[in-house]
Write a protein that holds these residues in place. Sequence first.
Motif, PDB file in Angstrom:
ATOM      1  N   UNK A 103       3.805  -8.479   1.781  1.00 42.24           N
ATOM      2  CA  UNK A 103       4.334  -9.843   1.764  1.00 42.24           C
ATOM      3  C   UNK A 103       3.197 -10.860   1.719  1.00 42.24           C
ATOM      4  N   UNK A 104       2.173 -10.657   2.536  1.00 39.72           N
ATOM      5  CA  UNK A 104       1.078 -11.628   2.547  1.00 39.72           C
ATOM      6  C   UNK A 104       0.242 -11.572   1.273  1.00 39.72           C
ATOM      7  N   UNK A 105       0.168 -10.391   0.655  1.00 41.27           N
ATOM      8  CA  UNK A 105      -0.511 -10.333  -0.645  1.00 41.27           C
ATOM      9  C   UNK A 105       0.243 -11.205  -1.645  1.00 41.27           C
ATOM     10  N   UNK A 106       1.568 -11.097  -1.633  1.00 40.16           N
ATOM     11  CA  UNK A 106       2.359 -11.930  -2.538  1.00 40.16           C
ATOM     12  C   UNK A 106       2.299 -13.405  -2.132  1.00 40.16           C
ATOM     13  N   UNK A 107       2.123 -13.683  -0.841  1.00 30.73           N
ATOM     14  CA  UNK A 107       1.970 -15.071  -0.394  1.00 30.73           C
ATOM     15  C   UNK A 107       0.754 -15.719  -1.058  1.00 30.73           C
ATOM     16  N   UNK A 108      -0.282 -14.938  -1.259  1.00 30.26           N
ATOM     17  CA  UNK A 108      -1.478 -15.458  -1.922  1.00 30.26           C
ATOM     18  C   UNK A 108      -1.262 -15.511  -3.431  1.00 30.26           C
ATOM     19  N   UNK A 109      -0.788 -14.416  -4.006  1.00 30.11           N
ATOM     20  CA  UNK A 109      -0.599 -14.345  -5.465  1.00 30.11           C
ATOM     21  C   UNK A 109       0.331 -15.443  -5.969  1.00 30.11           C
ATOM     22  N   UNK A 110       1.484 -15.587  -5.300  1.00 26.87           N
ATOM     23  CA  UNK A 110       2.533 -16.464  -5.823  1.00 26.87           C
ATOM     24  C   UNK A 110       2.311 -17.935  -5.510  1.00 26.87           C
ATOM     25  N   UNK A 111       1.289 -18.231  -4.756  1.00 31.56           N
ATOM     26  CA  UNK A 111       0.941 -19.633  -4.510  1.00 31.56           C
ATOM     27  C   UNK A 111      -0.003 -20.156  -5.596  1.00 31.56           C
ATOM     28  N   UNK A 112      -0.452 -19.256  -6.478  1.00 32.11           N
ATOM     29  CA  UNK A 112      -1.374 -19.652  -7.541  1.00 32.11           C
ATOM     30  C   UNK A 112      -0.582 -19.912  -8.826  1.00 32.11           C
ATOM     31  N   UNK A 113      -1.080 -20.809  -9.640  1.00 32.20           N
ATOM     32  CA  UNK A 113      -0.405 -21.143 -10.889  1.00 32.20           C
ATOM     33  C   UNK A 113      -0.376 -19.949 -11.843  1.00 32.20           C
ATOM     34  N   UNK A 114       0.759 -19.806 -12.539  1.00 38.15           N
ATOM     35  CA  UNK A 114       0.876 -18.770 -13.553  1.00 38.15           C
ATOM     36  C   UNK A 114       1.163 -17.382 -13.019  1.00 38.15           C
ATOM     37  N   UNK A 115       1.592 -17.280 -11.760  1.00 36.86           N
ATOM     38  CA  UNK A 115       1.856 -15.947 -11.204  1.00 36.86           C
ATOM     39  C   UNK A 115       3.050 -15.292 -11.902  1.00 36.86           C
ATOM     40  N   UNK A 116       3.019 -13.976 -11.906  1.00 36.56           N
ATOM     41  CA  UNK A 116       4.128 -13.163 -12.395  1.00 36.56           C
ATOM     42  C   UNK A 116       4.288 -11.973 -11.457  1.00 36.56           C
ATOM     43  N   UNK A 117       5.498 -11.440 -11.331  1.00 39.34           N
ATOM     44  CA  UNK A 117       5.674 -10.249 -10.490  1.00 39.34           C
ATOM     45  C   UNK A 117       4.807  -9.107 -10.986  1.00 39.34           C
ATOM     46  N   UNK A 118       4.287  -8.334 -10.070  1.00 39.62           N
ATOM     47  CA  UNK A 118       3.495  -7.171 -10.450  1.00 39.62           C
ATOM     48  C   UNK A 118       4.398  -6.025 -10.907  1.00 39.62           C
ATOM     49  N   UNK A 119       3.859  -5.153 -11.727  1.00 41.06           N
ATOM     50  CA  UNK A 119       4.556  -3.923 -12.084  1.00 41.06           C
ATOM     51  C   UNK A 119       4.251  -2.885 -11.006  1.00 41.06           C
ATOM     52  N   UNK A 120       5.230  -2.582 -10.214  1.00 45.62           N
ATOM     53  CA  UNK A 120       5.057  -1.634  -9.116  1.00 45.62           C
ATOM     54  C   UNK A 120       5.691  -0.297  -9.476  1.00 45.62           C
ATOM     55  N   UNK A 121       5.139   0.765  -8.947  1.00 48.61           N
ATOM     56  CA  UNK A 121       5.667   2.092  -9.236  1.00 48.61           C
ATOM     57  C   UNK A 121       7.060   2.260  -8.635  1.00 48.61           C
ATOM     58  N   UNK A 122       7.791   3.215  -9.164  1.00 50.37           N
ATOM     59  CA  UNK A 122       9.125   3.516  -8.638  1.00 50.37           C
ATOM     60  C   UNK A 122       9.033   3.914  -7.171  1.00 50.37           C
ATOM     61  N   UNK A 123       7.986   4.642  -6.821  1.00 50.67           N
ATOM     62  CA  UNK A 123       7.804   5.077  -5.434  1.00 50.67           C
ATOM     63  C   UNK A 123       7.663   3.880  -4.499  1.00 50.67           C
ATOM     64  N   UNK A 124       6.874   2.893  -4.904  1.00 46.90           N
ATOM     65  CA  UNK A 124       6.685   1.702  -4.076  1.00 46.90           C
ATOM     66  C   UNK A 124       7.982   0.901  -4.010  1.00 46.90           C
ATOM     67  N   UNK A 125       8.642   0.735  -5.145  1.00 43.90           N
ATOM     68  CA  UNK A 125       9.911  -0.005  -5.145  1.00 43.90           C
ATOM     69  C   UNK A 125      10.931   0.685  -4.254  1.00 43.90           C
ATOM     70  N   UNK A 126      10.969   2.000  -4.251  1.00 43.72           N
ATOM     71  CA  UNK A 126      11.911   2.731  -3.390  1.00 43.72           C
ATOM     72  C   UNK A 126      11.600   2.498  -1.917  1.00 43.72           C
ATOM     73  N   UNK A 127      10.308   2.464  -1.584  1.00 43.57           N
ATOM     74  CA  UNK A 127       9.922   2.214  -0.195  1.00 43.57           C
ATOM     75  C   UNK A 127      10.307   0.801   0.221  1.00 43.57           C
ATOM     76  N   UNK A 128      10.097  -0.166  -0.662  1.00 43.35           N
ATOM     77  CA  UNK A 128      10.446  -1.547  -0.354  1.00 43.35           C
ATOM     78  C   UNK A 128      11.962  -1.741  -0.295  1.00 43.35           C
ATOM     79  N   UNK A 129      12.701  -0.974  -1.088  1.00 40.88           N
ATOM     80  CA  UNK A 129      14.159  -1.016  -1.046  1.00 40.88           C
ATOM     81  C   UNK A 129      14.674  -0.570   0.318  1.00 40.88           C
ATOM     82  N   UNK A 130      14.118   0.513   0.806  1.00 43.14           N
ATOM     83  CA  UNK A 130      14.531   1.036   2.110  1.00 43.14           C
ATOM     84  C   UNK A 130      14.186   0.059   3.229  1.00 43.14           C
ATOM     85  N   UNK A 131      12.980  -0.480   3.178  1.00 42.85           N
ATOM     86  CA  UNK A 131      12.545  -1.422   4.208  1.00 42.85           C
ATOM     87  C   UNK A 131      13.298  -2.736   4.110  1.00 42.85           C
ATOM     88  N   UNK A 132      13.486  -3.209   2.888  1.00 41.73           N
ATOM     89  CA  UNK A 132      14.170  -4.482   2.691  1.00 41.73           C
ATOM     90  C   UNK A 132      15.599  -4.464   3.184  1.00 41.73           C
TER      91      UNK A 132
END
Length: 207
Positions: A103-132
């Motif tokens: 979350x804090x990594x995205x807090x830095x990334x998305x506060x900058x101009x021109x940010x775009x979502x990162x391409x994350x692996x299916x494994x990471x997305x699955x982990x974030x799905x469970x946690x979210x």
Amino acid sequence: MSLARTERHALVRTMSEVGPDAPTLCGDWTTRDLAAHLLVRERRVDTMPGIMIPAFAGHTEKVRREATDKQWSHLLSEVDSGPPKWSPLFLLDSVANAVEMFVHHEDVRRAQQGWEPRRLSTEVQDQLWKTGRMFARTSYGGSDVTVVFERPDGERVTVRKRGPRSVVLRGEPAELLLHAFGRDAVHVDKEGEPSAVAEIDGSKRGV
């Protein structure tokens, strides 16, 4: 390597690239302020109560402000090294810090101009799905709206059951997690009555 360690190193690299005075999504905190928060959180046990309990927040903030005086490179180095062995978070790093660092990594990334979502692996997305899904059950406070999360593949789950009105939030698990944490710089589609959507957006999200 755990998600916590991967995101920690990526966060430090990003903060190093944008510099100590770059904005973040954490209110008026700069990257230096955020780095100091992460350092104090892991290395000053006496400040831990103030993160969650308002009565102790003054002491925590005082120590955090003092930590901002550290040399920028030294501050980043200490954050990058992770919690020391004597820290309560040392053995819990992979569990307690995965979402914190992401979350804090995205807090830095998305506060900058021109940010775009990162391409994350299916494994990471699955982990974030469970946690979210787990975290969202205690988010969206103060609203009487049922909240449903839906992934791009159509999988959906009711994360908060309240009144008869409902809002479906559609997006990648990373985006849904960030929305539940109170971030608005997300790519999330919202389906529901306008009043219900507005109530969800204005609800108490995050910790």
